[in-house]
Design a protein around this motif. Sequence first.
Motif, PDB file in Angstrom:
ATOM      1  N   LEU A 445      34.938  12.707 -28.700  1.00 35.53           N
ATOM      2  CA  LEU A 445      35.996  11.742 -29.017  1.00 35.53           C
ATOM      3  C   LEU A 445      35.441  10.545 -29.786  1.00 35.53           C
ATOM      4  N   MET A 446      34.259  10.073 -29.378  1.00 35.52           N
ATOM      5  CA  MET A 446      33.631   8.947 -30.077  1.00 35.52           C
ATOM      6  C   MET A 446      33.278   9.325 -31.510  1.00 35.52           C
ATOM      7  N   ALA A 447      32.742  10.532 -31.677  1.00 30.92           N
ATOM      8  CA  ALA A 447      32.373  10.983 -33.024  1.00 30.92           C
ATOM      9  C   ALA A 447      33.614  11.121 -33.906  1.00 30.92           C
ATOM     10  N   ALA A 448      34.765  11.447 -33.301  1.00 27.80           N
ATOM     11  CA  ALA A 448      35.998  11.636 -34.071  1.00 27.80           C
ATOM     12  C   ALA A 448      36.515  10.320 -34.651  1.00 27.80           C
ATOM     13  N   ILE A 449      36.218   9.192 -33.995  1.00 28.27           N
ATOM     14  CA  ILE A 449      36.712   7.892 -34.490  1.00 28.27           C
ATOM     15  C   ILE A 449      35.614   7.106 -35.207  1.00 28.27           C
ATOM     16  N   LYS A 450      34.465   7.742 -35.400  1.00 30.97           N
ATOM     17  CA  LYS A 450      33.302   7.039 -35.941  1.00 30.97           C
ATOM     18  C   LYS A 450      33.573   6.426 -37.313  1.00 30.97           C
ATOM     19  N   HIS A 451      34.255   7.160 -38.194  1.00 29.66           N
ATOM     20  CA  HIS A 451      34.443   6.688 -39.559  1.00 29.66           C
ATOM     21  C   HIS A 451      35.668   5.790 -39.715  1.00 29.66           C
ATOM     22  N   ALA A 452      36.530   5.746 -38.708  1.00 33.55           N
ATOM     23  CA  ALA A 452      37.684   4.842 -38.744  1.00 33.55           C
ATOM     24  C   ALA A 452      37.900   4.276 -37.342  1.00 33.55           C
ATOM     25  N   PRO A 453      36.927   3.510 -36.831  1.00 33.21           N
ATOM     26  CA  PRO A 453      37.020   3.029 -35.448  1.00 33.21           C
ATOM     27  C   PRO A 453      38.047   1.908 -35.286  1.00 33.21           C
ATOM     28  N   SER A 454      38.575   1.827 -34.101  1.00 34.07           N
ATOM     29  CA  SER A 454      39.481   0.730 -33.752  1.00 34.07           C
ATOM     30  C   SER A 454      39.224   0.340 -32.304  1.00 34.07           C
ATOM     31  N   ASN A 478      24.442   6.625 -27.722  1.00 34.43           N
ATOM     32  CA  ASN A 478      24.194   6.403 -29.151  1.00 34.43           C
ATOM     33  C   ASN A 478      25.498   6.396 -29.949  1.00 34.43           C
ATOM     34  N   CYS A 479      26.421   7.317 -29.610  1.00 29.45           N
ATOM     35  CA  CYS A 479      27.723   7.351 -30.289  1.00 29.45           C
ATOM     36  C   CYS A 479      28.502   6.065 -30.037  1.00 29.45           C
ATOM     37  N   MET A 480      28.506   5.624 -28.777  1.00 30.29           N
ATOM     38  CA  MET A 480      29.240   4.411 -28.421  1.00 30.29           C
ATOM     39  C   MET A 480      28.676   3.198 -29.159  1.00 30.29           C
ATOM     40  N   LEU A 481      27.364   3.105 -29.199  1.00 28.40           N
ATOM     41  CA  LEU A 481      26.729   1.964 -29.865  1.00 28.40           C
ATOM     42  C   LEU A 481      27.009   1.994 -31.362  1.00 28.40           C
ATOM     43  N   ASP A 482      26.944   3.181 -31.944  1.00 30.61           N
ATOM     44  CA  ASP A 482      27.183   3.312 -33.381  1.00 30.61           C
ATOM     45  C   ASP A 482      28.596   2.860 -33.734  1.00 30.61           C
ATOM     46  N   VAL A 483      29.578   3.313 -32.947  1.00 22.58           N
ATOM     47  CA  VAL A 483      30.974   2.940 -33.203  1.00 22.58           C
ATOM     48  C   VAL A 483      31.177   1.434 -33.022  1.00 22.58           C
ATOM     49  N   CYS A 484      30.586   0.874 -31.973  1.00 15.76           N
ATOM     50  CA  CYS A 484      30.765  -0.559 -31.699  1.00 15.76           C
ATOM     51  C   CYS A 484      30.068  -1.422 -32.744  1.00 15.76           C
ATOM     52  N   VAL A 485      28.957  -0.950 -33.276  1.00 19.80           N
ATOM     53  CA  VAL A 485      28.290  -1.683 -34.366  1.00 19.80           C
ATOM     54  C   VAL A 485      29.193  -1.704 -35.589  1.00 19.80           C
ATOM     55  N   ARG A 486      29.853  -0.569 -35.889  1.00 16.83           N
ATOM     56  CA  ARG A 486      30.769  -0.512 -37.021  1.00 16.83           C
ATOM     57  C   ARG A 486      31.974  -1.427 -36.804  1.00 16.83           C
TER      58      ARG A 486
END
Length: 864
Positions: A445-454, A478-486
């Motif tokens: 689920l995290m990877a699915a919103i990676k490129h358009a996070p909200s 790592n996925c969570m951190l990547d999304v939150c950094v974005r």
Amino acid sequence: MASVWQELRGELALILLFSMGFLLFRLLTQHNWFQPGLKEQKFLKFLKEEGQPKRAAKRRGSESSKYSYLQRIRKAIEKQSLKDALSSIASMHYAEYAVPGSCLASLLQLASSKSSALAGVEALRQLPRGVFSAENVVTLAQYAANVGHASLVRQVHAIATEAGLELSNAACEALLRGYAVTGDSNAVQAFKELRPWQPSESFLASVVPLCAESRSVCLAEHLVEYSRQHYSLSLPVYAALIKVYTHSKMWDKACSLHETMAKEGLSPDAAIYGALIKAAVESGRSDLAKQLFQDSSNPDVLNYMSMIRSAGRESDVAKALHLLGEYEKSTQTVEPSAYNCALEVCVAAGDKVAAKSLLSRMEKGGHVDVVSYNTYMKLLHASGAAPEVRELVFAMRSRGIEPSIVTYNSMIKEAARNGIKEAWKFVEDMEHSGVKPDAFTCSILMAAIKHAPSSEAVDKIMHLMERNSVLPDEVLLNCMLDVCVRLGEPARLRKVLQCRASTVPSPHSCATLIRAYGHAQQLDQAWVMWRKLSTDSRANEESFVAMVQACLASQDLPAAVKVFGEMHDQLSKFPRSSIAFSLTVKTALHLKQVDLAMTLYGKIREIISMGPVTYNSLIDAVIRDGQLDTGMGLYKDMVQQDVAPDLITYSILIKGHASSGNMEAALSLLRQMQSRGIAPDAILFNSILNGSAQNGQRALTEKVLEDMKRAGIPPSNFTLSILVKLYGRCGDLDTALKVTEMYPAQYGFHLNAQVYTCLMSTFISGGSLARAFQVYRKMVSAGCAPDAKVYETILSGCLRYGEPECAAQVLKDLRPELKKHRLKQDLLESVVGMARRRGRPDLATEMSECLKGRAERELRESKR
């Protein structure tokens, strides 16, 4: 009588002296008021020489005293007081008690947890050498092996050598086991240093398999060769070496052992046959796999499965199904795993007909399980057969087989390709069925919103994790951190970082954590992790770039420069060091600390390989900072380093010279660029045109314009805005109007609002409001929507020349657009006042009516 009393007094004084000395020594050691040094050791020696050995022996025999020392050590460890633990262990030793190895292991664990494994070793080195014994080495080596730290085993060995210990068989065995388990690269040399110790045959057979997990191939081969020289090799040793090779994916080496065993007259057992068949299959030696399969008198299910996989590697579905048939005939009880293996071959080959037929056969024979359906589902996902997936789930449930977490995760992953909403439908069904999502589910689920996070999407996943008590593993974190950094939300990042497990992360995860700490504005935590990596010699290129990014995210440029300094000797080995430097340069420009970037450049320019992108970043930064000469110096460095300047390099330099009015230098660079075969683009020509126009150099501007057209680059609206301004400065209003009519017709484009604004401003400045108003009317009729700048320009002209009629017409046009454009309030009021002063109260009233809606709207907004 007097002499008797004198002798008695002397003896009493002597007894009193020795008693006081003993009491003083006992008091100091028991209360840990000092750690014996050189003077204290002399004092101990004095006590021994004066008759204290008997009392010391009595003290050693006191179990209660020994227990008190152990209690003090235990309490110090529990309080995590390294200083007290060291002191208590030393005191116990000086009281001539043997310190148990468990105390030393606890001390090592305490010191390592506070800093690093090497810090734990340094703590051990602070203890007197006499503390260590062969028994303690066994305990410490076992501890080092359990934590899986190779350098720790090596340091324990070094301490034992420094203490001059004569290692027992148990100590040597413990050290060798530690080297095998941790995969030390110097393990072979360490084994040689343990000589003249000679390990037994049975011990060697037990150590070689330990090399499998750590992939210590060199040590395993050396031990086998040692066993060959001193004993005869047995099947267990060969089996252990095959295991090492297969774990290391050295399939060819594993296969070669078959010939070696045959030469020595050893016949493999069923387990070895299975391992050799697998190795032959993985290495692509299908002929050998067939031979081994035939040689095994009674092949088991694992052997059949290896041969089926071999057929799968050749995409030979028919052969795989034939082998499955042979297996069915060879046994009465068929393992479902064999069917699943054959089904996997059909799926991997994309043979939907064969897979469907085999699945039906398995269903009829009752050999189907959840793994079977999950395997077949891969084929359906690959073919995009979503309706068939739903039918398959229904078929599973009709047979009493509930979808597993693997089933749901595969469906969620496939659905996520079509959007996160589709994926959430399966998650809801999953929870409704009583199957709890796991870390892999949340990672999908995290990877699915990676490129358009909200924020909402992240919160929804976080709530899912809390609801199902999902503990994030390394991948999910790592996925969570990547999304939150974005997302760029430091507070959310800090919350996610609190979920981090206490386990030692991989180097990749360390880099992710360091970068996240920087974006979370917790640079101190990033430094803690960086220091730990540096101390353990685990810092690599990825963690270096991450640490630089963390410093830059915290806008701490000196800290980033410090990281470059710490990795100075390794920068040449890091291809991405130039990228890290480019990022540092951009941040330096943003923070207006370009001089610091130039200082760093001076330190590393001979070390790292800089390409055009890096040089361009630095040149752009110094020129934007007004350091044109420094930019030219960098250009010369670039040429000297055989880095070819590109179009961007010349564009930056030419624009810098043109903006500063040095057109001669700009044109010289243009000629250099053209001599290198680099064709100028529209942006570069417009930069030169703008520079010459600002300096009022009409002839040069027109010459550059002709060069631009000869180069096949058509003039644009930006070009026209430059020309209009130039001709306006020269007072040539007719030519300004002419170029705006000629070039759009010649090159097929329409004027934009910026060109119209420039033209109106030129006419107004030239004293011709009427022509400016004509341009305005032409713009409206051409369908080019005026913007706020256009309205302000023409209204300012009306105000300047006292033309209320024109102003009223403009405001009438503006009335429908008042909500869209926010014009200057003082300008609008001045225009209304001008109409009254010019004796046109009717127009003033009309203008006020036009502006009435704006005033009411602004009043409502102010009240809100």
